[in-house]
Design an enzyme around this catalytic site. Structure first.
Site, PDB file in Angstrom:
ATOM      1  CB  SER A  37      35.261-111.901  22.944  1.00 11.82           C
ATOM      2  OG  SER A  37      36.290-112.351  22.071  1.00 11.82           O
ATOM      3  CG  ASP A  38      32.886-118.149  21.933  1.00  9.72           C
ATOM      4  OD1 ASP A  38      33.955-118.667  21.558  1.00  9.72           O
ATOM      5  OD2 ASP A  38      31.857-118.816  22.146  1.00  9.72           O
ATOM      6  CB  ALA A  39      36.095-117.720  18.210  1.00  6.07           C
TER       7      ALA A  39
END
Length: 549
Positions: free
Chosen positions: A284-286
């Site tokens: 995932s992105d942050a």
């Protein structure tokens, strides 16, 4: 249940029998609690960012390190964490260049500067330098290359992180960096899935939208992701970007059409894994970004990331609480065992593909290559216009210089850093006066005015524009334009579209990166020590056709 690891024998893992056996044995020896820990990639910065008791409780699968200036400390710190880990850690970083280079390493240009140079041999060389130095300090995974397309000039988040607006140019430099990183023991990550750059907002602050039709997406972002997958990219970062053309085609309605990809199973599992055939790790992105938390609270969001097909959760501001939430979801069957097994074996598979299970000693830190970077950096700045034929300058012709340089905003540390440019000019024999931000600028008595803007498009800049009022103390100062009375140059060490706000400025330069070494390169070029690049990777005049004159 028989553990099926056949997916790990295929690209990009391509594990041999020995590596496959390690994954199988390691997975079988991990408790449910330890398997859940492998799903987490925790942020690490400073000297006490990850307390030992927290690391021992969660046993994360990865950390992302934000480096300080002491390379010896960083190498020892990562080695210490690895020695304490039952399963070797993935150690990730955003190796993007410029101010996202290693602070103790060679300072290298960012992706858009490399695209401006447009020489894949240079991109390969720079990427190898960055990868070799990162590997020597303990990094084994990079969240690059950036595949985003700078299609919207007002996009503050993409402009200097990607390779411009031309998919052909993006592809050749993206593939070059990908191959160079992975040849040097660093797993590459294609980002930001399913493709950023058509929305002028920042997914750190809001869920952004890819508005393309399926046909147009396939010809652009789809093409780039297919190329990266064919080249063996080991990971893809699923971002907080909606793609309604796809979700609508799958029958989703209403708000569900605009779910961020990170939370959208059909984008990750049906489009990325199914249609495009990606077999690597999805991170995932942050997960604390507002592009996700605008849709769901951060803690239940961690659970939904795994359910939606992400194999690893990036970051947490409440690591133990989030870990317990995911563990509870697994124990309750809300995250089923097949999904957990698939995610964990891909995490372990990436570790085995990198050879981390062999616990080999790190290579020695190579000698810095800054001298080799200097001529490369001089090839990057683009002279977009010089309608008055002002350049080159010299202290003999333009002795007294007024410089407007409001400072470099550093979002990761919430600081404003000084600009080296005025001192570099002074060292060349110019009499330099630095304008005080927030006061009117009076060019009388000066031979030259230089605007030096230093907003590199990293994070948290929902909009980037010339705030004339803030620069020059309100309405009266904001409306004045000095170039009728004094020769004027505008240099952007970052965001490349200031001509939209200043179309009449007679001389404009895009220099792409705020690093001191790029500022030095621009001074060299201003003084005639080198030839200006004219091969811009973006249309600096987009939205302001009169700016060409």
């Amino acid at each position: 249940m028989q553990l099926d690891l056949s997916h790990l024998t295929r690209p990009p893992f391509s594990l041999d029998a020995e590596a496959l056996s390690w994954v199988a044995q390691t997975f079988s020896e991990l408790t449910i609690e330890e398997r859940v820990g492998q799903l987490f990639n925790l942020r690490s910065a400073g000297e006490a960012a990850l307390p030992r008791d927290l690391v021992s409780q969660i046993a994360p699968g990865a950390i992302t390190r934000f480096f300080g200036p002491d390379g010896d400390y960083e190498r020892a710190h990562i080695a210490d964490l690895q020695a304490a880990s039952k399963v070797p850690l993935l150690v990730s970083a955003d190796l993007e260049g410029s101010r996202m280079s290693l602070p103790f390493g060679t300072q290298v240009p960012n992706p858009i500067a490399l695209a401006a140079i447009d020489d894949t041999e240079v991109t390969a060389e720079v990427s190898a330098v960055l990868a070799q130095e990162a590997r020597a300090v303990g990094v084994n995974w990079s969240f690059t290359p950036v595949l985003d397309i700078n299609a919207t000039p007002r996009s503050a988040i993409v402009a200097t992180r990607g390779s411009g607006s031309d998919p052909d140019r993006i592809e050749r430099h993206m593939l070059t960096q990908l191959r160079s990183f992975q040849a040097n023991g660093i797993a590459a990550t294609a980002k930001h899935w399913p493709g950023e750059g058509h929305d002028d907002r920042d997914q750190h602050l809001v869920t952004t939208i890819n508005p393309l039709s399926l046909e147009d997406w396939e010809a652009t972002h789809g093409r780039l992701y297919r190329a990266a997958i064919d080249a063996g990219v080991m990971a893809v970062m699923s971002a907080h970007i909606a793609f309604p053309a796809w979700t609508e085609a799958q029958g989703l309605e209403g708000l569900d059409r605009y779910y961020p990809a990170s939370l959208c199973r059909t984008l990750n599992m049906d489009l990325l894994r199914g249609r495009l055939g990606f077999n690597g790790l999805i991170v995932s992105d942050a997960s604390e970004m507002a592009g996700l938390t605008a849709y769901i609270e951060a803690q239940p969001g961690k659970v939904e990331l795994i359910r939606a097909g992400c194999d690893m959760i990036l970051f947490s501001t409440d690591p133990l609480g989030d870990y317990n939430a995911v563990l509870a979801a697994v124990n309750a069957g809300y995250i089923d065992q097949n999904r957990l097994t698939d995610a964990v074996t891909r995490v372990l598979g990436l570790k085995a593909a990198l050879g981390l299970h062999k616990r080999a000693a790190l290579p020695e830190m190579p000698a810095l290559r800054q001298d080799a970077m200097a001529p490369i950096l001089r090839r990057a700045p683009v002279l977009e216009k010089d309608v008055a034929n002002l350049l080159p300058i010299s202290p003999k012709t333009h002795k007294r210089v007024l410089v407007v340089a409001p400072g470099i905003f550093e979002p990761l540390w919430n600081k404003t850093l000084p600009v080296a440019f005025p001192d570099l000019l002074a060292a060349e024999g110019f009499d330099v006066t630095l304008h005080e931000t927030g006061t009117p600028a009076d060019p009388a008595g000066f031979d030259l005015l230089i605007y030096a803007f230093t907003e590199e498009t990293l994070l948290l800049r929902g909009r980037i524009f010339l705030d004339w009022g803030k620069l020059f103390g309100g309405l009266a100062g904001a409306m004045k334009r000095p170039w009728h009375s004094v020769p004027t140059v505008m240099v952007s060490f970052g965001y490349p579209y200031y001509l939209y706000d200043a179309p009449r400025v007679p001389t404009y330069i895009n220099a792409w990166a705020t690093m001191d070494e790029m500022q030095t390169a621009v001074v060299d070029l201003l003084l005639g020590r080198g030839n200006w690049n004219r091969n811009s990777p973006v249309d600096a005049f987009a939205g302001a056709p009169d700016a060409r004159y």
